[in-house]
Design a protein around this motif. Structure first.
Motif, mmCIF file in Angstrom:
data_model
loop_
_atom_site.group_PDB
_atom_site.id
_atom_site.type_symbol
_atom_site.label_atom_id
_atom_site.label_comp_id
_atom_site.label_asym_id
_atom_site.label_seq_id
_atom_site.Cartn_x
_atom_site.Cartn_y
_atom_site.Cartn_z
ATOM 1 N N TRP A 199 3.593 24.951 -13.394
ATOM 2 C CA TRP A 199 4.466 24.941 -12.224
ATOM 3 C C TRP A 199 5.783 25.659 -12.523
ATOM 4 N N SER A 200 6.250 26.450 -11.572
ATOM 5 C CA SER A 200 7.459 27.253 -11.786
ATOM 6 C C SER A 200 8.692 26.388 -12.024
ATOM 7 N N PHE A 201 8.794 25.252 -11.327
ATOM 8 C CA PHE A 201 9.976 24.397 -11.490
ATOM 9 C C PHE A 201 10.007 23.728 -12.865
ATOM 10 N N HIS A 202 8.865 23.759 -13.557
ATOM 11 C CA HIS A 202 8.734 23.101 -14.857
ATOM 12 C C HIS A 202 9.020 24.064 -16.013
ATOM 13 N N LYS A 203 9.209 25.324 -15.682
ATOM 14 C CA LYS A 203 9.205 26.391 -16.687
ATOM 15 C C LYS A 203 10.200 26.177 -17.812
ATOM 16 N N PHE A 204 11.423 25.753 -17.496
ATOM 17 C CA PHE A 204 12.486 25.696 -18.496
ATOM 18 C C PHE A 204 12.656 24.305 -19.126
ATOM 19 N N ASN A 205 11.894 23.323 -18.658
ATOM 20 C CA ASN A 205 12.147 21.944 -19.055
ATOM 21 C C ASN A 205 12.027 21.707 -20.557
ATOM 22 N N PHE A 206 10.930 22.158 -21.156
ATOM 23 C CA PHE A 206 10.766 21.907 -22.592
ATOM 24 C C PHE A 206 11.826 22.639 -23.396
ATOM 25 N N HIS A 207 12.078 23.890 -23.056
ATOM 26 C CA HIS A 207 13.060 24.684 -23.801
ATOM 27 C C HIS A 207 14.438 24.030 -23.759
ATOM 28 N N GLN A 208 14.793 23.468 -22.616
ATOM 29 C CA GLN A 208 16.113 22.860 -22.473
ATOM 30 C C GLN A 208 16.189 21.471 -23.098
ATOM 31 N N GLN A 209 15.045 20.821 -23.300
ATOM 32 C CA GLN A 209 15.049 19.464 -23.824
ATOM 33 C C GLN A 209 14.341 19.345 -25.178
ATOM 34 N N VAL A 210 14.167 20.474 -25.859
ATOM 35 C CA VAL A 210 13.439 20.442 -27.132
ATOM 36 C C VAL A 210 14.138 19.550 -28.154
ATOM 37 N N TRP A 211 15.447 19.346 -28.000
ATOM 38 C CA TRP A 211 16.185 18.477 -28.920
ATOM 39 C C TRP A 211 15.622 17.061 -28.936
ATOM 40 N N ARG A 212 14.984 16.662 -27.831
ATOM 41 C CA ARG A 212 14.397 15.324 -27.781
ATOM 42 C C ARG A 212 13.261 15.156 -28.789
ATOM 43 N N PHE A 213 12.659 16.268 -29.191
ATOM 44 C CA PHE A 213 11.455 16.216 -30.002
ATOM 45 C C PHE A 213 11.696 16.571 -31.472
ATOM 46 N N ASP A 214 12.927 16.938 -31.813
ATOM 47 C CA ASP A 214 13.206 17.392 -33.176
ATOM 48 C C ASP A 214 12.769 16.386 -34.238
ATOM 49 N N ASP A 215 13.035 15.110 -33.975
ATOM 50 C CA ASP A 215 12.720 14.077 -34.975
ATOM 51 C C ASP A 215 11.235 13.727 -35.023
ATOM 52 N N TYR A 216 10.459 14.295 -34.122
ATOM 53 C CA TYR A 216 9.038 13.949 -34.042
ATOM 54 C C TYR A 216 8.120 15.115 -34.396
ATOM 55 N N LEU A 217 8.700 16.196 -34.926
ATOM 56 C CA LEU A 217 7.904 17.361 -35.301
ATOM 57 C C LEU A 217 7.099 17.061 -36.559
ATOM 58 N N VAL A 218 5.779 17.235 -36.455
ATOM 59 C CA VAL A 218 4.890 17.007 -37.599
ATOM 60 C C VAL A 218 4.662 18.304 -38.368
ATOM 61 N N GLY A 219 4.453 19.392 -37.656
ATOM 62 C CA GLY A 219 4.190 20.689 -38.288
ATOM 63 C C GLY A 219 3.485 21.596 -37.300
ATOM 64 N N ASN A 220 2.816 22.604 -37.791
ATOM 65 C CA ASN A 220 2.073 23.536 -36.949
ATOM 66 C C ASN A 220 0.581 23.271 -37.053
ATOM 67 N N TYR A 221 -0.106 23.395 -35.955
ATOM 68 C CA TYR A 221 -1.544 23.159 -35.918
ATOM 69 C C TYR A 221 -2.239 24.045 -36.955
ATOM 70 N N GLY A 222 -3.082 23.421 -37.784
ATOM 71 C CA GLY A 222 -3.808 24.154 -38.817
ATOM 72 C C GLY A 222 -3.130 24.167 -40.165
ATOM 73 N N ASP A 223 -1.844 23.792 -40.225
ATOM 74 C CA ASP A 223 -1.119 23.798 -41.499
ATOM 75 C C ASP A 223 -1.476 22.583 -42.352
ATOM 76 N N VAL A 224 -1.214 22.695 -43.651
ATOM 77 C CA VAL A 224 -1.360 21.565 -44.567
ATOM 78 C C VAL A 224 -0.003 20.860 -44.668
ATOM 79 N N ILE A 225 -0.006 19.546 -44.457
ATOM 80 C CA ILE A 225 1.226 18.752 -44.418
ATOM 81 C C ILE A 225 1.183 17.677 -45.504
#
Length: 319
Positions: A199-225
């Motif tokens: 949805w067009s109205f949703h386009k910027f939401n994650f980019h503007q609120q990515v700070w909410r997820f900083d503490d929950y980042l596990v890694g990149n899909y396929g990487d060894v953690i």
């Protein structure tokens, strides 16, 4: 008041874990099955504030459809931007041979693509690449910087702004349903992939609120953690040991633990939520049900009503 009850304990501190695992769909699914953690990779994120790869030396390319790209991309930009193909092939070739066929996310930083693109044709473009070690064919797509990153999404399951409208219409939680729905296709990736709405109205939401997820980042899909590098929200001993990790003996930090006067044991059979208001599926649950759906802003009401109407209460503390 409770000084005499205090004792030092190592088993209450954060444990240290040994070992590592790969972020595959099957391994990510374990977090939900064993610990009710919604661990998802994010897909289809819009290219917000993303420059085309010819204009920047920091780019992410994602192999979005591994397993179905053995013939290359259905439509690629190899002829228009051959130097990007060269850069991708060289970057993969510098990796360990065991990683080249399984890598899903390439973060190519500090390296020029040696191309010009005034019309932004390379933005979001796909490129067919030959894996140097095996000769296999793969398709990598220029992507937003968090495309196929993996996060613990439990907080978003509760705080996603769209939840109330789904709730009032008796619809399932739009974030939780990814893991909770019946997986008829049998494709495990479906149950660990959160597809960003178009949805067009949703386009910027994650980019503007990515700070909410900083503490929950596990890694990149396929990487060894490394297990010990997991965010605290994902450090479940049950999951880690099931995936082959171990808890290092006596590794927990020693902390002082004190009990409280009048503390009573919790009784799960008495429930933990107080019915204050219902909507949508109210007629499907009775007031004495142990669990009640509710909007997040009613939680504090539930605590206080439970405390005032029950003794001993469910807070493990007489009030």
């Amino acid at each position: 008041l409770n000084e005499d009850t205090c004792i030092p304990r190592a088993d209450c501190g954060a444990a240290v874990f040994a070992g590592a695992f790969r972020l595959t769909a099957e391994n990510m699914r374990k977090f939900y099955e064993l610990d009710n953690k919604y661990v998802y990779r994010l897909t289809n994120l819009p290219l917000v504030s993303t420059s085309n790869p010819c204009k920047t030396n920091n780019n992410r390319f994602v192999r979005k459809d591994a397993g179905n790209d053995s013939s290359g991309c259905s439509s690629d930009s190899n002829d228009e931007f051959p130097t990007i193909v060269t850069a991708l092939t060289s970057f993969i070739g510098d990796m360990n041979q065991s990683e080249q066929d399984v890598v899903r996310v390439l973060d190519i930083n500090g390296i020029s693509m040696n191309c010009n693109d005034a019309s932004n044709d390379s933005l979001g473009a796909s490129f067919t690449v030959t894996i140097p070690s095996s000769g296999a064919i793969a398709c990598f797509t220029h992507s937003y910087k968090y495309e196929s990153s993996v996060f613990v999404m439990n907080d978003w399951v509760v705080n996603h702004p769209g939840n109330p409208s789904y709730y009032k219409d008796s619809q399932t939680n739009p974030i939780a349903v990814v893991a909770e729905h019946e997986n008829i296709s049998g494709n495990v990736e479906e149950s660990v992939s959160l597809n960003y709405p178009p949805w067009s109205f949703h386009k910027f939401n994650f980019h503007q609120q990515v700070w909410r997820f900083d503490d929950y980042l596990v890694g990149n899909y396929g990487d060894v953690i490394n297990f010990n590098d997991l965010p605290p929200a994902a450090k479940s001993p049950n999951v880690i040991t099931d995936l082959g990790g171990t808890i290092v003996a006596d590794s927990g930090e020693v902390v002082e633990v004190c009990s409280s006067p009048g503390e009573v044991a919790n009784s799960p059979v008495a429930g933990h939520q107080y019915l204050l208001q219902k909507a949508g599926d109210a007629d499907e649950e009775f007031s004495d049900a142990l669990d009640q759906d509710h909007d997040r802003w009613y939680s504090n009401h539930m605590v206080w009503n439970t405390a005032t109407l029950n003794a001993p209460d469910q807070l493990r503390q007489r009030v």
